[in-house]
Design a protein around this motif. Structure first.
Motif, mmCIF file in Angstrom:
data_model
loop_
_atom_site.group_PDB
_atom_site.id
_atom_site.type_symbol
_atom_site.label_atom_id
_atom_site.label_comp_id
_atom_site.label_asym_id
_atom_site.label_seq_id
_atom_site.Cartn_x
_atom_site.Cartn_y
_atom_site.Cartn_z
ATOM 1 N N GLU A 195 37.316 44.882 41.690
ATOM 2 C CA GLU A 195 38.494 43.836 41.623
ATOM 3 C C GLU A 195 38.888 44.039 40.138
ATOM 4 O OE1 GLU A 195 38.354 40.164 43.334
ATOM 5 O OE2 GLU A 195 37.613 40.986 45.193
ATOM 6 N N TYR A 196 39.994 44.124 39.700
ATOM 7 C CA TYR A 196 40.305 44.281 38.385
ATOM 8 C C TYR A 196 41.510 42.948 38.100
ATOM 9 C CZ TYR A 196 38.684 49.126 38.363
ATOM 10 O OH TYR A 196 38.049 50.112 38.512
ATOM 11 N N ASP A 197 41.339 42.443 36.786
ATOM 12 C CA ASP A 197 42.140 41.488 36.457
ATOM 13 C C ASP A 197 43.221 41.874 35.657
ATOM 14 O OD1 ASP A 197 43.261 38.896 35.919
ATOM 15 O OD2 ASP A 197 41.757 38.432 34.339
ATOM 16 N N CYS A 198 44.576 42.350 36.311
ATOM 17 C CA CYS A 198 45.378 43.245 35.400
ATOM 18 C C CYS A 198 46.733 42.826 36.212
ATOM 19 C CB CYS A 198 45.286 44.438 35.710
ATOM 20 S SG CYS A 198 46.517 45.489 35.083
ATOM 21 N N ASN A 199 47.657 42.412 35.550
ATOM 22 C CA ASN A 199 49.197 42.224 36.345
ATOM 23 C C ASN A 199 50.020 43.390 36.253
ATOM 24 O OD1 ASN A 199 48.694 39.393 36.233
ATOM 25 N ND2 ASN A 199 49.163 39.204 34.119
ATOM 26 N N ASP A 200 49.477 44.429 35.892
ATOM 27 C CA ASP A 200 50.364 45.775 35.980
ATOM 28 C C ASP A 200 50.190 46.511 37.356
ATOM 29 O OD1 ASP A 200 51.329 48.364 35.812
ATOM 30 O OD2 ASP A 200 50.695 48.709 33.666
ATOM 31 N N THR A 201 50.973 46.285 38.211
ATOM 32 C CA THR A 201 50.987 46.662 39.543
ATOM 33 C C THR A 201 51.016 48.103 39.720
ATOM 34 O OG1 THR A 201 53.346 46.505 39.747
ATOM 35 C CG2 THR A 201 52.016 44.530 40.494
ATOM 36 N N LEU A 204 47.193 49.352 38.941
ATOM 37 C CA LEU A 204 46.579 48.899 40.065
ATOM 38 C C LEU A 204 46.666 50.263 41.099
ATOM 39 C CD1 LEU A 204 46.698 44.930 39.794
ATOM 40 C CD2 LEU A 204 44.674 46.705 39.212
#
Length: 287
Positions: A195-201, A204
């Motif tokens: 699971e990655y904590d990233c806002n770049d859809t 992802l």
């Protein structure tokens, strides 16, 4: 860093150096000669290191990685010449160097995937990262080599003069697809499940699709093309290697994946999708 049994390492170094020192006549291009010269020097240093650790009968994983890199360099020198010779037509004389490269790459996989126990402990993050890099590189090299061979054969005039040539082509296509899809993806299984904590859809989505570099995009397209060739030849014997799917369905899925990424998250990179659309439309029509 972890240590591994060194019983056969010295033997492997000796054998590889012997192969390199024989300087096969096939390796005539300047770039190949330069790679060989560098590899011989690396091999001599590695041989000395192995000799120094022989008393303990163990070697660090770093030595195994060095040996793997030496094999990759040597096989790449052969591959460079093979690429030049495969630009127009495949000839019987090329089977020897082609199979030679595959043999060296198989040896790499044996070194990186020992039968008795894993080469690298899960907690050694640096070594695990290097292991993944080398495994992925090897599977890519094997898959791309099969693609290059099949591409040359398929596009030459009268590619299948007899049934045995067609059977051999089908087998190499299927193997190439497995290396570029199943095997490369296995190396990244843990990365795909994290699971990655990233806002770049878009980033992802690329991770979800297993696209971590340009190499992964090429792997998808090469695989789609090889499945398409199998479909056009009417071959449906490789379902077991494709997870039960026929070549047409497999080609369609891969082409669709490539298009969705190239026209989605990687839209600004200008990946060419014309061939992928042709494959997709052709497969959809035949279903």
């Amino acid at each position: 860093m972890e240590t591994v049994n060194c019983e056969h390492v010295d033997e492997r170094v000796q054998r590889i150096l012997s192969l390199i020192d024989s300087k096969p006549d096939y390796l005539t291009c300047r770039q190949s000669a330069e790679i060989l010269s560098k590899t011989i020097k690396e091999g001599s240093k590695l041989q000395q290191t192995v000799a120094e650790t022989a008393k303990s009968a163990t070697a660090s994983v770093a030595i195994i990685f060095d040996l793997v890199q030496m094999l990759l360099n040597f096989s790449y020198a052969i591959e460079l010449k093979l690429v030049d010779d495969l630009t127009e037509r495949f000839e019987e004389r090329l089977w020897l160097p082609f199979n030679g490269v595959l043999e060296y790459l198989d040896e790499v996989l044996q070194l990186l995937n020992p039968v008795k126990k894993p080469l690298v402990a899960d907690g050694d993050l640096e070594a695990m990262s290097k292991l993944k890099e080398l495994l992925e590189c090897t599977y890519w090299r094997k898959g791309a080599l099969h693609y290059m061979l099949c591409h040359t054969i398929y596009h030459q005039s009268q590619p299948f003069s007899d049934l045995s040539q067609k059977d051999r082509f089908v087998e190499h296509c299927a193997q190439g697809v497995v290396y570029l899809t199943t095997d490369m993806r296995k190396v990244r299984e843990t990365d795909l499940s994290q699971e990655y904590d990233c806002n770049d859809t878009q980033l992802l989505e690329l991770i979800k699709q297993g696209i971590f570099s340009d190499t992964h995009m090429l792997a998808v397209m090469y695989s789609a093309e090889m499945c398409y060739w199998l479909h056009l030849l009417g071959d449906s014997s490789k379902r077991s290697q494709f997870g039960g799917l026929d070549a047409c369905t497999m080609a369609q899925q891969l082409a669709n994946q490539y298009i969705s990424i190239a026209e989605g998250p990687l839209r600004s990179a200008n990946w060419n999708t014309s061939l992928a659309h042709t494959i997709l439309e052709s497969c959809q029509t035949s279903l």
